[in-house]
Motif scaffolding. Structure first.
Motif, short mmCIF file in Angstrom:
data_model
loop_
_atom_site.label_atom_id
_atom_site.label_comp_id
_atom_site.label_asym_id
_atom_site.label_seq_id
_atom_site.Cartn_x
_atom_site.Cartn_y
_atom_site.Cartn_z
N SER A 1 -11.70 -7.64 3.93
CA SER A 1 -12.26 -6.74 4.96
C SER A 1 -11.27 -6.53 6.10
N SER A 2 -10.47 -7.56 6.41
CA SER A 2 -9.47 -7.40 7.48
C SER A 2 -8.38 -6.43 7.06
N LEU A 3 -7.97 -6.48 5.79
CA LEU A 3 -6.98 -5.53 5.29
C LEU A 3 -7.55 -4.12 5.28
N ILE A 4 -8.81 -4.01 4.91
CA ILE A 4 -9.47 -2.70 4.87
C ILE A 4 -9.52 -2.10 6.28
N ASP A 5 -9.84 -2.92 7.27
CA ASP A 5 -9.89 -2.43 8.66
C ASP A 5 -8.51 -1.95 9.12
N ILE A 6 -7.46 -2.67 8.73
CA ILE A 6 -6.10 -2.28 9.11
C ILE A 6 -5.72 -0.95 8.47
N LYS B 1 -4.58 4.72 8.66
CA LYS B 1 -4.70 5.95 7.88
C LYS B 1 -5.70 6.92 8.48
N GLY B 2 -6.45 6.49 9.48
CA GLY B 2 -7.43 7.37 10.12
C GLY B 2 -8.59 7.73 9.22
N VAL B 3 -9.06 6.77 8.41
CA VAL B 3 -10.18 7.02 7.49
C VAL B 3 -11.25 5.97 7.75
N ASP B 4 -12.45 6.17 7.15
CA ASP B 4 -13.50 5.16 7.31
C ASP B 4 -13.22 3.98 6.38
N THR B 5 -13.97 2.90 6.58
CA THR B 5 -13.70 1.66 5.84
C THR B 5 -14.00 1.80 4.35
N HIS B 6 -14.97 2.63 3.99
CA HIS B 6 -15.29 2.82 2.57
C HIS B 6 -14.11 3.45 1.83
N LEU B 7 -13.51 4.47 2.45
CA LEU B 7 -12.35 5.12 1.84
C LEU B 7 -11.14 4.19 1.88
#
Length: 343
Positions: A227-232, A237-243
């Motif tokens: 989840s921390s990598l996803i947040d970064i 990238k200026g996208v939401d966490t799901h993308l």
């Protein structure tokens, strides 16, 4: 007749199923976990959980009546302890008090179980244990792996399984699933009483499980995960966490090798190195040389490479611990579900 169990690993991010018959994996299946269906390790809606299980089983053509479930560390405790030799009735009375320093609530709201731990290798180690903690009749104490789990959480789990047409046959923390795989692995290989470091790269956290043969030594948890990598990635990238999650798993635009991700890999590896150094300090006779990767993050090769380089350990996919693991698609994601079904 060989028994059939459906191993179930209810993760924060994914639900994973592994159908195991007679020690062989027959089918696997996975589905995303709906938001908030699992909170602090507990199923918030047994009916919804049961419907999700039933739907995934139907879609995957899985039929099973006996379920084996991984218990989240949020609702369970596990520890190794020694106790004077006593009968099963006496153990049932005394084991709850082994958790008095861990459980803040009332002990009566928990269920308890235990397993006898195999003797340490070598006569000298056994004699030392007997001398230090011997009983009045000179017998060495019992070495036990003891577990506790919230009774309410177990009730919710049973309700969910009944909704899916199953009965709860086995439930245990992840350590027990890994122990069953290690026992199978050592029974079929030249390895005997080796040291194992199993690293579960999960969504919310990373857990380092340490074993000496079929004995659990310790577990260390890092409150940092995929989840921390996803947040970064989402931020850069200026996208939401799901993308961003999709970007990470599919390495979209080579994001796994981006500088901001590599900096995160370094931070994770440093924390793991600290945990490993503490283990070696506490176990000065350790000759640990191998690390086994599982979990969703095991497929992120730059992360695995960075961890291997920083810890200076030989890296293995946990697939190698699973009988026939090479033939199981995405096996690393199902290691815990397979292990608990085989236990």
């Amino acid at each position: 007749m060989a028994k059939t169990y459906l191993g179930i690993d209810i993760g924060h991010d994914m639900l994973k199923l592994a159908l195991v018959k007679g020690g062989a994996v027959k089918k696997t299946a996975t589905a995303p976990m709906p938001l908030n269906l699992l909170r602090e390790g507990r199923v918030t809606s047994p009916d919804s959980m049961g419907e999700l299980l039933a739907q995934l089983m139907k879609e995957s053509h899985i039929r099973a009546s006996q379920a084996a479930v991984i218990l989240s560390s949020d609702i369970s405790y596990l520890r190794t302890t020694s106790m004077p030799r006593m009968n099963a009735e006496q153990l049932a009375i005394n084991i709850p008090y082994e958790f008095s320093d861990y459980i803040t609530g009332e002990l009566k709201s928990y269920l308890f179980d235990y397993a006898v731990v195999p003797d340490l290798p070598g006569e000298e180690a056994q004699q030392s244990a007997a001398e230090e903690e011997g009983t009045e009749n000179g017998e060495a104490p019992l070495q036990l792996l003891v577990a506790a789990v919230q009774e309410d959480a177990m009730t919710e789990l049973r309700q969910a399984l009944r909704k899916a047409g199953m009965k709860l046959a086995k439930a245990a923390p992840a350590e027990c699933a890994f122990l069953s795989l290690i026992r199978e692995y050592e029974a079929k290989s030249a390895e005997k009483d080796a040291e194992y470091c199993i690293l579960d790269l999960g969504y919310r956290s990373i857990r380092m499980y340490m074993f000496h043969g079929p004995r659990h030594i310790t577990t260390r948890a890092l409150e940092i995960g995929l989840s921390s990598l996803i947040d970064i990635i989402a931020e850069n990238k200026g996208v939401d966490t799901h993308l961003a999650h999709t970007y990470l798993l599919n390495n979209f635009e080579d994001c796994q090798n981006a500088d901001f991700c590599r900096a995160a890999y370094d931070n994770i590896s440093v924390e793991l190195m600290r945990a490993l150094n503490f283990y070696r300090f506490s176990n000065p006779n350790s000759v640990l040389s191998d690390l086994w990767l599982c979990g969703g993050g095991a497929v992120i090769q730059p992360l695995a490479d960075t961890i291997g380089e920083m810890l200076d350990l030989q890296m293995h996919p946990a697939t190698e611990l699973v009988p026939g693991g090479d033939a199981i698609e995405s096996c690393n994601s199902f290691v815990q579900a397979i292990g608990i079904a085989m236990s």
